[in-house]
Design an enzyme around this catalytic site. Sequence first.
Site, PDB file in Angstrom:
ATOM      1  N   GLU A  46      12.200 -13.851 -49.007  1.00  0.00           N
ATOM      2  CA  GLU A  46      12.744 -15.085 -48.424  1.00  0.00           C
ATOM      3  C   GLU A  46      12.265 -16.347 -49.132  1.00  0.00           C
ATOM      4  O   GLU A  46      12.798 -17.433 -48.884  1.00  0.00           O
ATOM      5  CB  GLU A  46      12.423 -15.171 -46.921  1.00  0.00           C
ATOM      6  CG  GLU A  46      11.040 -15.672 -46.576  1.00  0.00           C
ATOM      7  CD  GLU A  46       9.989 -14.575 -46.584  1.00  0.00           C
ATOM      8  OE1 GLU A  46       8.939 -14.752 -45.945  1.00  0.00           O
ATOM      9  OE2 GLU A  46      10.219 -13.534 -47.224  1.00  0.00           O
TER      10      GLU A  46
ATOM     11  N   ASN B  74       9.385 -13.334 -53.088  1.00  0.00           N
ATOM     12  CA  ASN B  74       8.055 -12.909 -52.647  1.00  0.00           C
ATOM     13  C   ASN B  74       8.099 -11.493 -52.109  1.00  0.00           C
ATOM     14  O   ASN B  74       9.055 -10.746 -52.336  1.00  0.00           O
ATOM     15  CB  ASN B  74       7.551 -13.872 -51.567  1.00  0.00           C
ATOM     16  CG  ASN B  74       8.401 -13.805 -50.318  1.00  0.00           C
ATOM     17  OD1 ASN B  74       9.631 -13.793 -50.398  1.00  0.00           O
ATOM     18  ND2 ASN B  74       7.775 -13.758 -49.160  1.00  0.00           N
TER      19      ASN B  74
ATOM     20  N   CYS C 114       8.697 -10.451 -49.225  1.00  0.00           N
ATOM     21  CA  CYS C 114       9.730 -10.196 -48.210  1.00  0.00           C
ATOM     22  C   CYS C 114      11.068 -10.822 -48.564  1.00  0.00           C
ATOM     23  O   CYS C 114      11.961 -10.883 -47.722  1.00  0.00           O
ATOM     24  CB  CYS C 114       9.262 -10.717 -46.850  1.00  0.00           C
ATOM     25  SG  CYS C 114       7.621 -10.190 -46.424  1.00  0.00           S
TER      26      CYS C 114
END
Length: 976
Positions: free
Chosen positions: A577, A573, A575
């Site tokens: 994670e 995604n 970020c």
Amino acid sequence: MASEPAQTTHTPSSAESGYSVIRRNGKVTDFDSGKIAVAITKAFLAVEGDSAQNSRRIHDTVKKLTGQITDNLLRRLDDGGTVHIEDIQDQVELALMREGEYKVARSYVVYREKQSEKRAEEEKKHPQPANETTLHVTLADGTRQPLDIDRLHNLITEACEGLAEVDREAILRDTQRNLFDGVKESDVEKALVMGARTFIEKDPAYSTLAARLLMDGIRREALSFVFKMPKQAAQNEMVDIYPDYFKSYIHTAIEKELVDSELGLFDLDRLGKALKPELDFDFTYLGLQTLYDRYFIHYDGTRFELPQAFYMRVAMGLAINELNREERAIEFYNLLSSFDFMSSTPTLFNSGTLRPQLSSCYLTTVPDDLSGIYNAMRDNALLSKYAGGLGNDWTRVRGLGAHIKGTNGKSQGVVPFLKVANDTAVAVNQGGKRKGAVCAYLETWHIDIEEFLDMRKNTGDDRRRTHDMNTANWIPDMFMKRVAEEGQWTLFSPEEVDDLHDLTGLAFEKAYTEYEEKAARGEIRNFKQLPATDLWRKMLGMLFETGHPWVTFKDPCNLRSPQQHVGVVHSSNLCTEITLNTSDKEIAVCNLGSVNMVKHIDENGKLDTQKLQKTVRTAMRMLDNVIEYNYYSVPQARNSNLLHRPVGLGIMGFQDALYKLRLPYSSEETVKFADESMEAVSYYAIEASSDLAAERGKYQSYEGSLWSKGILPIDSIKLLQEARGEYLQQDDSQTMDWDALRDKIKRQGMRNSNTMAIAPTATISNICGVSQSIEPTYQNIFVKSNLSGEFTVINPYMVEDLKARDLWDEVMINDLKYFDGSLQSIDRIPDELKALYTTAFEMDARWLIEAASRRQKWIDQAQSLNLYMAEPSGKKMDNLYKLAWVRGLKTTYYLRSMGATGAEKTSSAPTPPPSAQKPTGPTPVASAPTASPVASSAAASAPLASAAADPEEFLGEGMEAPQACSILEPDCEACQ
């Protein structure tokens, strides 16, 4: 030249309009930087005279200093703020000293002192009658009334309770000095807060004090709106006021169509009595200001949601479908308001509202046809509109030069479409709360990969650049093996090798090798071959130069995925994670929240596992509740979320926990704590999901998952090992009774396909007043910028330790500011404290990899892992990212670097991990961080030790300093 001062005459700029100056007699005049310029010029002329040879130097210096002083004064003020004349003169003195103009500064100080003596004599001769000094406050309706000095005293006194280190009288003096006759009521509140926040660098307690004083204005604004009459209240009065306010607040918010009318059907009296007003005094200034600016419900610009009402509103939304919903709402409220756990930003924004979009992240895959591509962009816009962060897989889109059957033409490749996606993200800005954000992923075998690497560059054809979009490499293990073995790598256009997109591990390697053989026989027409190390170096080179694309690994994300029986993970995604399956029919959705680790360290310096289990149990229920309650702007997201029910429980405050445990981040003990604490979080999260399954039923796609086969995250390491062989070195030790948990899952199943992911927590950690996520301390004192302004941040643990050793004083504060928050170059600091308070850029980044590897073994998704390098080089980056792969990490996030000036000030080199001191060959994994063939320059014969060139050869001539993501970037707040 007697006429020289005339050159400094000045008309206030538009940037200065609206700002005022309080004179010593209490009168208010417009701010005019030209007067500052005249005063400085006179000081120079008094010392240096008006000779012709000095005139140009004086003029240029005055212009420079005036600009600096004006910026320093105005940036601390809200629009239309006021500044006292004494503050201006203090800034003039400081600017002269910083510029090295000591004689002029001394002359200016002497002049000020003489003028002060003159004024004192005049006051003795002509004392002002007491009744003429009364200040009046202008209320919102334009009426005036005398300033209530007694209330001001009581307000400050109340705010100082329990804060032994703050100077009540200094705050009172500073506040009164910045008031004038006719001052607006709201400006009195601002003066109180400004008075406290200027002292934050002296002691972190002033941050709490500033927040408490800020609460007075927040209370006045909210209570006056809700009760429909001007109303002020002290904090100690809120015990009685909060319940009535809360009930009126809910009805007002429903009337204004800001929250769901269903909230009005709760037992509001019971919920109002459950509120804890005293917790309004637990915020830091940064935390409360952030909540006020961005989270509290408002109507026509008026915030009428108080902090405890905010948490209860979020809790009510999350409990809205519970049978005993008041009881559950109170349970959820207690968890949020105590800061033991915090839901992600979209949940805090939207829970209980008419459009409850509570999810943080959405993952999509883009098809290889025109209508599909633009449908994907439409989905991006709709998902981003309601505060979702996006990860797009673009690997299926055919490459530059590929044949287009419908037009018998050639494709322009994926890059032009990415430019459109970039502009879409900018256009849809999440309702002004934060910028729309998206990350594009591309697999390393895509023929457009080299152009993809260049997309964040500031040079070249701007039509093929994306200055706002994040980018990430989605790297198969086979590429890393080719790099290690210095082999060739072949790039393909996806329409000719369409199954590679869905293949992983050994199946991918078999198919990829067959396609290479086809290309060699001329059976594939659009391909390119190059040395794998050349492409790897370019990937790291662009990461060095632009901070993008990020380095993420396809195979560990898939081979360890619990859901590999029903799909493929094609990207992470925004970020890095989240690792969930995507397809044309499914847009992956993840719902996030984070456990505050420092809140789970007990008084004896141990991890409080009993409290942690209780927190995780409630948190998992809250996250699971999001799934039915959530608003989905596109049907593919709803279908996917209800089918698999993934959630992402993470952690924050890890560095704070280390401080309480007295553990330096760069230590084997910290690696062990990262391992054992994440094992506990993992155990309790999986257990809670299984217990929810017993209560509510298993998720629909459970059968065939790794869970159903008794394969837990710790067990899935073996699946990756089978595909990797010697290229995986990841610890698999364990301490808890995992067999008992396997038995429970076998009986009950799982409620959620995925349970854990460690997000950046960029904003929610500010709210809770703790360190972000798993991040090391950035600096021990610095100014943080975000969408709420600029805030002084100081390490309270460090200050407490320095006070205990009688080392905290003005000289120490000055030294810390000079050395950019570093203790390493300050001789009088004990080595023990230097080790404990080592900052992110002073530690060897390999310690971050080792700790992350231990966490990764317990997590069914991934972790948002930033890496820090004070002075990046090709060799260091080569070793670091190879180490991340060998240690089994699924993803990495930003590479953060220091500016050249900051790096020069840190003269003391940090202690590296033992591996850098004792370069032996590969050793058992349990002895990490010595256990890596890539962590040692002496391991040249190990499989991964293919030499990285020196920085010049690696990155090319004329390379500028890294432009990796700034940690102070105001808009980079990612998923949370």
